[in-house]
Design an enzyme around this catalytic site. Structure first.
Site, mmCIF file in Angstrom:
data_model
loop_
_atom_site.group_PDB
_atom_site.id
_atom_site.type_symbol
_atom_site.label_atom_id
_atom_site.label_comp_id
_atom_site.label_asym_id
_atom_site.label_seq_id
_atom_site.Cartn_x
_atom_site.Cartn_y
_atom_site.Cartn_z
ATOM 1 N N GLU A 1 0.833 -1.202 0.000
ATOM 2 C CA GLU A 1 0.000 0.000 0.000
ATOM 3 C C GLU A 1 0.867 1.251 0.000
ATOM 4 O O GLU A 1 2.033 1.224 0.348
ATOM 5 C CB GLU A 1 -0.934 0.020 1.212
ATOM 6 C CG GLU A 1 -0.384 -0.564 2.500
ATOM 7 C CD GLU A 1 0.877 0.092 3.026
ATOM 8 O OE1 GLU A 1 0.944 1.339 3.028
ATOM 9 O OE2 GLU A 1 1.805 -0.628 3.423
ATOM 10 N N GLU B 1 4.403 -0.865 1.558
ATOM 11 C CA GLU B 1 4.573 -1.154 0.120
ATOM 12 C C GLU B 1 4.573 -2.647 -0.186
ATOM 13 O O GLU B 1 4.652 -3.038 -1.340
ATOM 14 C CB GLU B 1 5.892 -0.558 -0.427
ATOM 15 C CG GLU B 1 6.066 0.923 -0.259
ATOM 16 C CD GLU B 1 7.422 1.414 -0.758
ATOM 17 O OE1 GLU B 1 8.179 0.606 -1.355
ATOM 18 O OE2 GLU B 1 7.733 2.590 -0.551
#
Length: 353
Positions: A174, A317
């Site tokens: 994310e 991430e």
């Protein structure tokens, strides 16, 4: 409108195959249990996939990007525009997840599910924007119920497409300034635990800002009054579009018997939401690492999971999961490629020693 994930049938783990894998692992040329957790992982993957020699390559990485209205309250060390700037960095191959995805030969997909800016058409960008970031949940609900349902469905469909293209293990990442605040609010609302035990530094704010963030979350929960046993309501009141998207992707992977390698704090919040939607989703999750973010330990206990690594990471991430992926590869290769005592013609007596 009914979405596919709302009528989901997640299969039970294949306990029979797990037993076969355990017996086979004990027949390999090593003392029983001497490869420790690698053996347990191999058995776990056999139970998930229903295969004695699971294929987990290639892995797929989906990074969902979205903004948060709560960021306007100054709860992050970075301004909101960093979200769109980081998306461009992903697309240019310059972020940690690009480096780590390349090292494990992963299929990487970047999804704009709710960035608060119009992003230019670029190769590699999947445009599935539901809205331009969530609303500020200190003042109003983060999003509508239908937007939550759409975000979960977006994640579900994105994962399904990657799986149909041959991905055999799923990593979710994310990007979204303010998402540690949203995640912390979700966990506080669901667990009722103390803010001081759950709300941390996020992107690196100082102690004064942490206290401000804790108070902001407390007041927001009092205002929004989420139904704590209803994951859709919790997301609607306090959540993020990328958190909902990751939860949907996890449901999709579980439905297809695809192992999910869960990253850190934000991803594990999505894992909690997915498990609240369908408790069997948790059966297909492996926790990659222990995040340095304060509330992650509570999430791990809630999901009854032990992470593979503890490297003090808190980037997000999907980076920690990508780093952990070779451990899963080692577990699979152990079963597939090691000789048994019989094939190596090593005596049973040595095996027992």
């Amino acid at each position: 409108m009914k979405y596919e994930w709302q009528q989901l049938n997640i299969p039970e783990l294949n306990e029979g195959m797990g037993s076969i894998a355990e017996i086979y692992a004990d027949s390999l040329t090593k003392p029983v249990g001497s490869l420790g957790r690698l053996e347990a992982l191999a058995i776990e993957l056999a139970r998930m996939t229903g295969e004695l020699f699971p294929n987990i390559t290639p892995p797929g990485v989906i990074v969902f990007a979205a903004d948060h209205g709560i960021a306007s309250e100054g709860i992050s060390a970075y301004p909101q525009e960093v979200t769109s700037q980081m998306v461009r960095n992903f697309l240019n191959g310059g972020a940690a997840i690009n480096v780590f995805s390349k090292s494990i030969k992963a299929v990487l997909r970047i999804v704009d599910i709710g960035v608060a800016a119009d992003l230019e058409e670029e190769e590699g960008l999947v445009k599935k924007k539901i809205r331009y970031g969530t609303a500020n949940f200190y003042h109003q609900d983060a999003m509508s119920r239908e937007e939550v349902l759409q975000a979960i469905d977006t994640g579900f469909v994105e994962a399904k497409e990657l799986i149909n293209k041959g991905v055999n293990c799923l990593i979710l990442g994310e990007m979204g300034i303010g998402n540690t605040t949203a995640s912390s609010a979700i966990i506080v609302a669901v667990t009722g635990q103390s803010l001081t035990e759950l709300v941390g530094t996020g992107t690196g704010i100082n102690n004064e800002k942490v206290q401000y963030k804790q108070e902001l979350i407390k007041k927001s929960i009092e205002k929004r009054m989420p139904k704590t046993e209803d994951p859709i309501d919790v997301l609607m009141k306090l959540g993020g579009l990328e958190i909902a998207g990751m939860a949907g992707a996890m449901l999709s992977a579980a439905a297809h018997r695809i192992p999910i390698l869960v990253d850190g704090f934000i991803s594990t919040t999505a894992a909690l939401i997915a498990t609240m939607i369908n408790s069997r989703a948790s059966d297909y999750m492996i926790m990659a690492h222990r995040s340095a973010e304060l509330g992650h330990q509570t999430l791990l206990k809630l999901l009854d999971k032990e992470p593979l690594l503890d490297l003090g990471m808190r980037l997000g991430e999907g980076s920690g999961a990508a780093v952990a992926f070779p451990i899963l590869q080692s577990a699979v290769l152990m079963l597939k490629n090691m000789a048994t005592f019989e094939t190596a013609q090593i005596t049973k007596r040595m095996k027992e020693e």
